[in-house]
Design a protein around this motif. Structure first.
Motif, PDB file in Angstrom:
ATOM      1  N   ASP A   1      23.022 -22.747  40.947  1.00  0.00           N
ATOM      2  CA  ASP A   1      22.466 -22.886  42.201  1.00  0.00           C
ATOM      3  C   ASP A   1      23.323 -22.957  43.525  1.00  0.00           C
ATOM      4  O   ASP A   1      22.845 -23.176  44.493  1.00  0.00           O
ATOM      5  N   MET A   2      24.497 -23.093  43.471  1.00  0.00           N
ATOM      6  CA  MET A   2      25.581 -23.338  44.205  1.00  0.00           C
ATOM      7  C   MET A   2      26.351 -22.201  44.325  1.00  0.00           C
ATOM      8  O   MET A   2      26.844 -21.622  43.445  1.00  0.00           O
ATOM      9  N   ALA A   3      26.408 -21.659  45.747  1.00  0.00           N
ATOM     10  CA  ALA A   3      27.066 -20.360  46.034  1.00  0.00           C
ATOM     11  C   ALA A   3      28.666 -20.542  45.534  1.00  0.00           C
ATOM     12  O   ALA A   3      29.088 -19.144  44.795  1.00  0.00           O
ATOM     13  N   TRP A   4      29.239 -21.641  45.731  1.00  0.00           N
ATOM     14  CA  TRP A   4      30.665 -21.605  45.427  1.00  0.00           C
ATOM     15  C   TRP A   4      30.857 -21.276  44.233  1.00  0.00           C
ATOM     16  O   TRP A   4      32.179 -20.907  43.631  1.00  0.00           O
ATOM     17  N   PHE A   5      30.018 -21.926  43.279  1.00  0.00           N
ATOM     18  CA  PHE A   5      30.143 -21.966  41.737  1.00  0.00           C
ATOM     19  C   PHE A   5      30.279 -20.508  41.345  1.00  0.00           C
ATOM     20  O   PHE A   5      30.558 -19.981  40.673  1.00  0.00           O
ATOM     21  N   ALA A   6      29.048 -19.837  41.779  1.00  0.00           N
ATOM     22  CA  ALA A   6      28.668 -18.539  41.443  1.00  0.00           C
ATOM     23  C   ALA A   6      29.890 -17.792  41.746  1.00  0.00           C
ATOM     24  O   ALA A   6      30.170 -16.563  41.098  1.00  0.00           O
TER      25      ALA A   6
END
Length: 379
Positions: free
Chosen positions: A131-136
């Motif tokens: 749900d977090m862009a940086w993680f994806a």
């Protein structure tokens, strides 16, 4: 530090890189201008559909550059790069699915619709964080990178080469395709992931977002191309070419061939993952068919047609073949695969170095024709 800067800046000093980047950025500017400022009833207007289609071609071009890096400069014919492309696409797809929230058909704020339909009680652990862009975005690089690292370490350490390595890479992507088809895996089964709504807060269904993704893909292609040129023009690149042409002799000279192969292979896989991540929001779906061995073989055809060991030839081949696919699948859908196979045979027989090789041959012939004239003038 100076050595590092020279290594990074060297590609910009090459005429081929300057021409490639110039043509690419000119294309981005022209398409953007024609889309934004030309009236929709004008023959010069570029529609949102065409922008998306061109963005897909650029994703394929980046994927072809990744394959050319390992095939053209390392001598590794990978028939499994579709797997790295798909893993990057699934990482992006998981992020986009989490952005839907309670706007899905079943209104569940956590679980994607397909999990609700299959009576899943909770989100699998490997979906956490998406749900977090940086993680994806990190996983877009790590997922294909880790797979390439593990696979490459085992294969190169065992000195598996040639057709045997190609068969193993093909088996890898086929095994992943079968796994992702299973609903129990938690990736949507044969339907895959779709019905995306937003990316970074922007509506994916608006023309502005589609244009932004097209531009982002073009920039990613430019960066990926420069990274590959920086590698192949460095000492590492020269050792890679030595491994391609005479692996045993390179080992005898004291180089750790498997380390060179592993590094280049992982970089190539990560570039393929980026291409897949940019592909998904533009086409609106990712499913196990992207793991198909046939798709990986098709990538090799793009590179062979454009000309391997040139990088820009891979871009030319990817765009030309996929444009032809778009045209001919509408005109003669049943005969497209036969046409593609025939094209590959013709290129292999009459253009063994591809379109890029033909351009280089003509440039060399022109240079040879001009040289005697210059010498006579001097005399």
């Amino acid at each position: 530090m100076a050595i590092s800067q020279n290594w990074l800046l060297r590609p910009f000093q090459e005429r081929s890189t300057q021409i490639f980047l110039g043509v690419l950025f000119a294309a981005l500017v022209v398409v953007t201008f024609l889309h934004l400022f030309m009236p929709q009833d004008s023959a010069l207007h570029v529609s949102a559909y065409t922008v998306t289609l061109l963005g897909k071609y650029l994703c394929y071009a980046l994927l072809a550059v990744a394959v050319d890096l390992v095939w053209g400069y390392l001598g590794i014919l990978s028939l499994g790069h579709g797997a790295f492309f798909a893993l990057g696409g699934y990482a992006m797809g998981m992020y986009l699915m989490r952005q839907i929230g309670d706007r899905g058909t079943y209104g569940d704020p956590i679980l994607p619709d397909f999990m609700v339909f299959l009576n899943w009680d909770e989100l699998p652990w490997y979906w956490l964080g998406f749900d977090m862009a940086w993680f994806a975005f990190i996983m877009v690089l790590l997922a294909p990178g880790i797979l390439a690292l593990v696979f490459g370490f085992l294969a190169f350490r065992s000195r598996v080469t040639g057709v045997y390595l190609s068969i193993i890479t093909q088996a890898l992507t086929f095994a992943l395709m079968l796994a992702f088809f299973r609903n129990e895996m938690g990736f949507g089964g044969n339907n895959g992931l779709t019905d995306f709504r937003d990316i970074l807060g922007f509506n994916l269904r608006t023309d502005a977002t589609r244009l932004g993704l097209f531009i982002a893909t073009g920039i990613a292609l430019a960066i990926g191309y420069v990274i590959c040129r920086a590698i192949v023009t460095s000492k590492l690149g020269r050792v890679s070419i030595a491994c391609r042409d005479a692996e045993a002799r390179t080992r005898f000279l004291g180089y750790r061939v498997e380390r060179v192969q592993l590094f280049v292979f992982v970089v190539s896989a990560m570039l393929a993952g980026v291409a897949g991540a940019l592909y998904v929001p533009q086409v609106g779906i990712i499913n196990p068919s992207e793991f198909s061995p046939l798709f990986s073989i098709e990538i090799v055809v793009w590179v062979a047609l454009g000309g391997r060991a040139t990088l820009y030839g891979a871009v030319i081949g990817a765009i030309l073949v996929n444009y032809a696919k778009t045209v001919f699948t509408g005109v003669m859908p049943d005969a497209w695969l036969f046409a593609l196979g025939g094209l590959f045979v013709l290129v292999t027989v009459f253009l063994p170095k591809g379109i890029a090789g033909l351009l280089q041959k003509r440039r060399k012939a022109k240079t040879d024709d001009d040289t005697p004239t210059g010498q006579e003038a001097t005399a």
